[in-house]
Design a protein around this motif. Structure first.
Motif, short mmCIF file in Angstrom:
data_model
loop_
_atom_site.label_atom_id
_atom_site.label_comp_id
_atom_site.label_asym_id
_atom_site.label_seq_id
_atom_site.Cartn_x
_atom_site.Cartn_y
_atom_site.Cartn_z
N SER A 208 41.56 46.92 39.05
CA SER A 208 41.19 45.72 39.80
C SER A 208 42.40 44.84 40.10
O SER A 208 42.41 44.11 41.10
CB SER A 208 40.14 44.92 39.03
N GLU A 234 35.38 42.49 46.45
CA GLU A 234 34.60 42.51 45.21
C GLU A 234 33.82 43.81 45.03
O GLU A 234 33.58 44.24 43.90
CB GLU A 234 33.62 41.31 45.22
N ARG A 239 34.96 47.16 37.07
CA ARG A 239 34.51 46.19 36.07
C ARG A 239 34.39 46.84 34.69
O ARG A 239 33.93 47.98 34.58
CB ARG A 239 33.17 45.60 36.49
#
Length: 280
Positions: A208, A234, A239
Motif C-alpha cells: 500500500s 483505495e 489491507r
C-alpha cells in the motif's frame, strides 16, 4: 523487509529479516518480490544479477504474458523463468499451457471479444479479477480471491512454491502489481518457513505504501489501462485484515497453511526445502 530500488520497479523488496515464531529470521537475499519486470533497464538487470537472482517466478496470466510480450530476462543464461498462472484460463480444459491460448473461460465466443478499429483484440474481462467470481467466499473479498487461487489452480500454486524452495540462488516472485498473486505466494512461503503471522501480514500490507506508483506504472500499458482507469486508489490497497482473513481461513478450515497445502499435493520434504531455502 527492505525496499529495493530500481529504475523501473516500484514495488520491489527483499523479505529477508522477517522474524520467525522461534526467534530466528528469514535470511536476506533468498526471496524477493516485485511488480512486473517488463520494463527492466540494463542497470536493473545488472542489479538483479548482483542480488544473485537465479529464478524468476512469473504469476501473470497467459493473457498478460501474451499481450505484454517477452520480458528482458527471457533467454538470459543466468536466470530461469517459471510461468505459473493463478487465474483459470481456457487452456485449463485440456491442461495444456499454450501461449497462443490466451482467453479465459467464459470468453470464447467471437462476439465477446472486443476489438479496436484495426481489428486488434482489446483487453478487458480477460484481465485478472476483472469480473472474476471467486469459488471460495469469506467476508474479505480479496482474501476470497486468494483462497480461490489455491482451489482453482492448485498445481500452479504448488509449482510456484517449489520453484522458490528449490531455487539455487535468490528467487524473485512477481505478477503485474506485485501485491495480490505475488502477495499470496510470498505469504505461503513465509508461513511454511515458520515466519511470524503478524510479520507475514505486515509484509503483505507494505505494498500500500507504493500503490500510487504501482497504478501510475501499470496504467500506461494498454493491457491494464481500461481496467485501472477511473478506479479509486483505495480499491487497490493491501489491507492487513485481508491477509489475516486468508491465514485465519487456512487455520480454521485446514489446521494451518501447511496442512492445507499437504492436501493439495505438497509434501513435508517440500516444507523442509522451503525452510532451508529461506532460513539457511
Amino acid at each position: 523487509m527492505r525496499w529495493l530500488e530500481f529504475d523501473s520497479l516500484v514495488n520491489a523488496r527483499d523479505v529477508g529479516g522477517t522474524p520467525t515464531v522461534d526467534g530466528d529470521i528469514i535470511r536476506p537475499g533468498r526471496l524477493l518480490r516485485s511488480d512486473n519486470l517488463q520494463g527492466l533497464t540494463r542497470a536493473d538487470i545488472d542489479r538483479l544479477l548482483e542480488l544473485r537472482v537465479s529464478d524468476v517466478i512469473d504469476l501473470r496470466s497467459t493473457f498478460e504474458v501474451h499481450h505484454e510480450g517477452p520480458g528482458p530476462l527471457v533467454g538470459h543464461p543466468r536466470v530461469r523463468i517459471h510461468h505459473f498462472s493463478f487465474i483459470p484460463e481456457q487452456y485449463d480444459r485440456d491442461e495444456v499451457n499454450d501461449t497462443a491460448d490466451v482467453l479465459p473461460d467464459g470468453r470464447t465466443e467471437a462476439a465477446d471479444i472486443r476489438r479496436d478499429k484495426r481489428g486488434n483484440e482489446l483487453p478487458g474481462r480477460a484481465l485478472p479479477f476483472s469480473g472474476y467470481q471467486p469459488s471460495i467466499r469469506v467476508q474479505d473479498k480479496f482474501a476470497s480471491t486468494y483462497l480461490s487461487f489455491l482451489n482453482e489452480r492448485p498445481e500452479s500454486v504448488l509449482a510456484a512454491l517449489r520453484a522458490i524452495a528449490y531455487a539455487p540462488g535468490a528467487a524473485l516472485v512477481h505478477c503485474a502489481a506485485g501485491k495480490d498473486r505475488t502477495g499470496t505466494a510470498v505469504a505461503l512461503s513465509l508461513v511454511l518457513a515458520g515466519a511470524e503471522p503478524g510479520a507475514v501480514v505486515e509484509d503483505y500490507a507494505a505494498s500500500s505504501e507504493r500503490m500510487q506508483l504501482i497504478v501510475d506504472r501499470l496504467i500506461v500499458s494498454e493491457t491494464y489501462r481500461e481496467n485501472l482507469s477511473g478506479r479509486p486508489l483505495e480499491s487497490h490497497m493491501t489491507r492487513p485484515e485481508t491477509m489475516r482473513a486468508f491465514l485465519e481461513y487456512a487455520e480454521s478450515e485446514h489446521g494451518g497453511v501447511e496442512r492445507m497445502l499437504l492436501r493439495m499435493g505438497w509434501t513435508e520434504a517440500d516444507t523442509a526445502a522451503m525452510r532451508v531455502k529461506l532460513r539457511g
